[in-house]
Design an enzyme around this catalytic site. Structure first.
Site, PDB file in Angstrom:
ATOM      1  N   LYS A 173      13.804   9.132 -16.717  1.00  0.00           N
ATOM      2  CA  LYS A 173      13.628   9.120 -15.555  1.00  0.00           C
ATOM      3  C   LYS A 173      14.044   8.251 -14.666  1.00  0.00           C
ATOM      4  CE  LYS A 173      11.387  11.830 -13.537  1.00  0.00           C
ATOM      5  NZ  LYS A 173       9.875  12.174 -13.524  1.00  0.00           N
ATOM      6  N   HIS A 218      15.539  25.290   7.880  1.00  0.00           N
ATOM      7  CA  HIS A 218      14.540  25.932   7.055  1.00  0.00           C
ATOM      8  C   HIS A 218      14.740  25.413   5.398  1.00  0.00           C
ATOM      9  CE1 HIS A 218      13.696  28.737  10.417  1.00  0.00           C
ATOM     10  NE2 HIS A 218      15.201  28.795  10.603  1.00  0.00           N
ATOM     11  N   SER A 220     -14.782 -12.773  11.828  1.00  0.00           N
ATOM     12  CA  SER A 220     -13.308 -12.106  11.959  1.00  0.00           C
ATOM     13  C   SER A 220     -12.342 -13.505  11.510  1.00  0.00           C
ATOM     14  CB  SER A 220     -13.095 -11.815  13.297  1.00  0.00           C
ATOM     15  OG  SER A 220     -13.172 -12.945  14.094  1.00  0.00           O
ATOM     16  N   ASN A 251      12.810   7.195 -10.872  1.00  0.00           N
ATOM     17  CA  ASN A 251      12.034   7.690  -9.854  1.00  0.00           C
ATOM     18  C   ASN A 251      12.125   7.294  -8.508  1.00  0.00           C
ATOM     19  OD1 ASN A 251      10.838   9.642 -11.342  1.00  0.00           O
ATOM     20  ND2 ASN A 251       9.204   8.302 -12.197  1.00  0.00           N
ATOM     21  N   SER A 301       9.948   5.691 -15.960  1.00  0.00           N
ATOM     22  CA  SER A 301       8.486   6.516 -16.426  1.00  0.00           C
ATOM     23  C   SER A 301       8.232   5.885 -17.593  1.00  0.00           C
ATOM     24  CB  SER A 301       8.770   7.719 -16.390  1.00  0.00           C
ATOM     25  OG  SER A 301       7.786   8.412 -17.369  1.00  0.00           O
ATOM     26  N   GLN A 346     -13.074  -6.529  18.720  1.00  0.00           N
ATOM     27  CA  GLN A 346     -12.681  -7.405  17.655  1.00  0.00           C
ATOM     28  C   GLN A 346     -12.095  -6.511  16.528  1.00  0.00           C
ATOM     29  OE1 GLN A 346     -14.785 -11.074  16.469  1.00  0.00           O
ATOM     30  NE2 GLN A 346     -15.615  -9.904  14.667  1.00  0.00           N
ATOM     31  N   TYR A 358     -15.362  -6.620  28.249  1.00  0.00           N
ATOM     32  CA  TYR A 358     -15.452  -6.717  27.009  1.00  0.00           C
ATOM     33  C   TYR A 358     -16.544  -6.469  26.027  1.00  0.00           C
ATOM     34  CZ  TYR A 358     -14.748  -9.346  22.445  1.00  0.00           C
ATOM     35  OH  TYR A 358     -14.878  -9.681  21.086  1.00  0.00           O
ATOM     36  N   GLU A 374       9.335   7.523  -1.834  1.00  0.00           N
ATOM     37  CA  GLU A 374       8.001   7.968  -1.632  1.00  0.00           C
ATOM     38  C   GLU A 374       6.967   7.252  -1.107  1.00  0.00           C
ATOM     39  OE1 GLU A 374       8.563   8.631  -6.339  1.00  0.00           O
ATOM     40  OE2 GLU A 374       7.050  10.248  -5.812  1.00  0.00           O
ATOM     41  N   ASN A 391     -12.716 -14.280  25.714  1.00  0.00           N
ATOM     42  CA  ASN A 391     -12.440 -13.100  26.095  1.00  0.00           C
ATOM     43  C   ASN A 391     -10.961 -12.946  26.597  1.00  0.00           C
ATOM     44  OD1 ASN A 391     -14.873 -12.235  25.267  1.00  0.00           O
ATOM     45  ND2 ASN A 391     -15.642 -11.879  27.430  1.00  0.00           N
TER      46      ASN A 391
HETATM   47  N1  ARG Z   1     -13.477 -12.742  17.703  1.00  0.00           N
HETATM   48  C1  ARG Z   1     -13.667 -12.029  19.210  1.00  0.00           C
HETATM   49  C2  ARG Z   1     -12.521 -10.909  19.212  1.00  0.00           C
HETATM   50  O1  ARG Z   1     -11.735 -10.814  18.269  1.00  0.00           O
HETATM   51  C3  ARG Z   1     -13.304 -13.185  20.191  1.00  0.00           C
HETATM   52  C4  ARG Z   1     -13.703 -12.903  21.429  1.00  0.00           C
HETATM   53  C5  ARG Z   1     -15.234 -12.855  21.451  1.00  0.00           C
HETATM   54  N2  ARG Z   1     -15.919 -12.810  22.589  1.00  0.00           N
HETATM   55  C6  ARG Z   1     -16.980 -12.767  22.840  1.00  0.00           C
HETATM   56  N3  ARG Z   1     -17.769 -12.548  23.985  1.00  0.00           N
HETATM   57  N4  ARG Z   1     -18.086 -12.659  21.898  1.00  0.00           N
HETATM   58  O2  ARG Z   1     -12.517 -10.030  19.952  1.00  0.00           O
END
Ligand code: ARG
Length: 461
Positions: A284, A157, A24, A286, A278, A323, A318, A291, A111
């Site tokens: 144009k 309307h 991540s 726009n 355009s 994640q 958790y 939008e 966590n």
């Molecule tokens: N990268 C994890 C998240 O965003 C961090 C927590 C990971 N905890 C674990 N028990 N693997 O949630």
């Protein structure tokens, strides 16, 4: 090879696919400031409670501060193998300062760490977005004051209904945005409890001081239940809900801008800075920004549905599913920030055509209700009867191809003999608008007062 942070009981390392689905750092590195702040608070608390030594805490503080500089300078090397921002920073800390760095994770888990970091990130985002909302409200109120007595057609309307003022119309959005602002403030209050110290899920046997870390990080208090603290993301969902409603409001403003600047309407003109040309049609102009502002609600509401769906049915506490909470929140934040900025730019720059608005304000027999009200006020007809009489007068005007004010007195008297020439005093759009002085009504006097009061309330942004 096994992960350096948790590989003790592993003989082999994760497969390439395992790494890829697990990693991540690509997106959660944006939380680095929050992660360092959380670790600094945690280390200070560990030292104060005697869980680590003052020297260790000093080394950790120095190391984390330098890591912050490395990240800021772009010299920090983020490792996919270290999965996320938390382990990247912790591993680097141990690399820099050795043993004290390895003590930092005492009485803490990723966590409660990630729950804390993410709350801090969302809290910062709420503050940033709230300031942008206030700025947009200020711009809308500024233009509302300028166009307080500019008459335009009001629609129901999308059919001409009754004349209103452009200022009144713009202030309607200020009201919506003020509620959006309030929803963010409410979400912030509930969010502002600190999960740190909940550890993995059960709390810890170390004599930690959760009030100290909560206060250091600007939280109102520690969270009350360790299982809840590490396993809920309702603070993010509330934030996304508030953004979704706000984006819905902005999409309506954007849609009206698109309509108003279309050639058949020509009520407003957007500045060159907020229009595009355009590639084939040289004439144009726009309204692409409007939008796209209209469209961004899709992404933002999508983020809300995405996270709701991730969280649905997860058992406590958790689970790695969680994640997946970050990408929707980061994406929605970027989208709403850009949408607010674009709306602000368009509103500040636009010019309204008073003559065109005025012309169409009078079309479609828009003062028919004023005529009916006159019959009630002066001739004492019951409103339902007056409505019917007015309908016949409108039909007569339509048959003759004229506006209500262009009918002759005898034409009107052929429908209702009691009508006098005084009737003409209520048939102009100006008279109609000026008469709507009821609380919250469209009269210029109301609009000026409300715009001024909003300008004061939004001044210090
Ligand atoms: N990268 C994890 C998240 O965003 C961090 C927590 C990971 N905890 C674990 N028990 N693997 O949630």
């Amino acid at each position: 090879t096994a992960n350096a942070q948790w590989g003790g009981r592993f003989a082999g390392g994760p497969s390439a696919i395992m790494r890829e689905i697990n990693v991540s750092i690509g997106f959660d590195k944006v939380m680095w400031r929050q992660d360092i702040a959380g670790s600094l608070a945690h280390a200070a608390m560990l030292a104060k409670t005697g869980i680590i030594s003052a020297e260790d805490e000093q080394a950790i503080r120095k190391g984390l501060t330098e890591i912050g500089h490395e990240i800021e300078a772009g010299t920090f090397v983020f490792e996919d193998a270290l999965e996320d921002i938390h382990m990247n920073i912790e591993a680097r800390l141990s690399e820099r300062i050795g043993e004290p760095g390895k003590r930092l994770h005492t009485a803490r888990s990723r966590n409660d760490q990630v729950a804390t970091d993410f709350r801090l990130w969302v809290r910062d985002a709420i503050d940033g977005i709230s300031a942008q909302v206030t700025a947009l409200m200020h711009s809308l109120a500024t233009r509302a004051l300028e166009y307080a007595d500019t008459v335009m057609p009001g629609f129901t309307h999308l059919q001409t209904a009754q004349p209103v003022t452009f200022g009144h119309h713009l202030l309607a959005y200020v009201e919506m945005l003020s509620r959006d602002h309030g929803r963010l403030a409410d979400a912030r209050k509930r969010l502002n409890e600190c999960p740190l110290g909940s550890a993995a899920l059960a709390g810890t046997s170390f004599p930690i001081d959760r009030k100290m870390t909560a206060a250091a990080l600007g939280f109102d208090r520690p969270t009350a239940n360790s299982l809840d603290a590490v396993s809920d993301r309702d603070f993010a969902l509330e934030y996304l809900s508030a953004l979704s409603i706000m984006a819905m409001h902005l999409s309506r403003l954007a849609e009206e801008i698109v309509i108003w600047c279309s050639a058949p309407f020509s009520f407003i003109r957007l500045s060159d800075a907020f229009t595009t040309g355009s590639s084939i049609m040289p004439q144009k102009r726009n309204p692409d920004a409007a939008e796209l502002a209209r469209a961004k609600v899709g992404r933002i509401t999508g983020a809300l549905i995405s996270l709701l769906t991730v969280m649905k049915g997860l058992p406590l506490a958790y689970a790695k599913d969680m994640q997946e909470d970050k990408v929707p929140v980061f994406g929605a934040t970027e989208a709403i920030a850009l949408t607010l900025a674009a709306c602000d730019g368009m509103v500040r720059d636009l010019t309204a055509s008073k003559s065109q608005m005025q012309l169409f304000a009078g079309s479609g027999f828009s003062t028919a209700t004023d005529l009916a009200d006159w019959l009630v006020r002066v001739l004492k007809l019951p409103f339902r009867t007056a409505h019917h009489v007015t309908g016949r007068i409108v039909a007569l005007a339509e048959a003759k191809g004229v506006d209500l004010s262009q009918l002759s007195l005898s034409d009107m008297q052929s429908v209702e003999p009691g009508i006098t020439a005084d009737i003409f005093s209520v048939l102009s759009v100006e008279a109609s608008v000026a008469s709507r002085t009821s609380e919250g009504g469209t009269a210029a006097s109301n609009v000026k007062q409300q715009a001024t009061s909003w300008l004061k309330k939004t001044a210090a942004h």
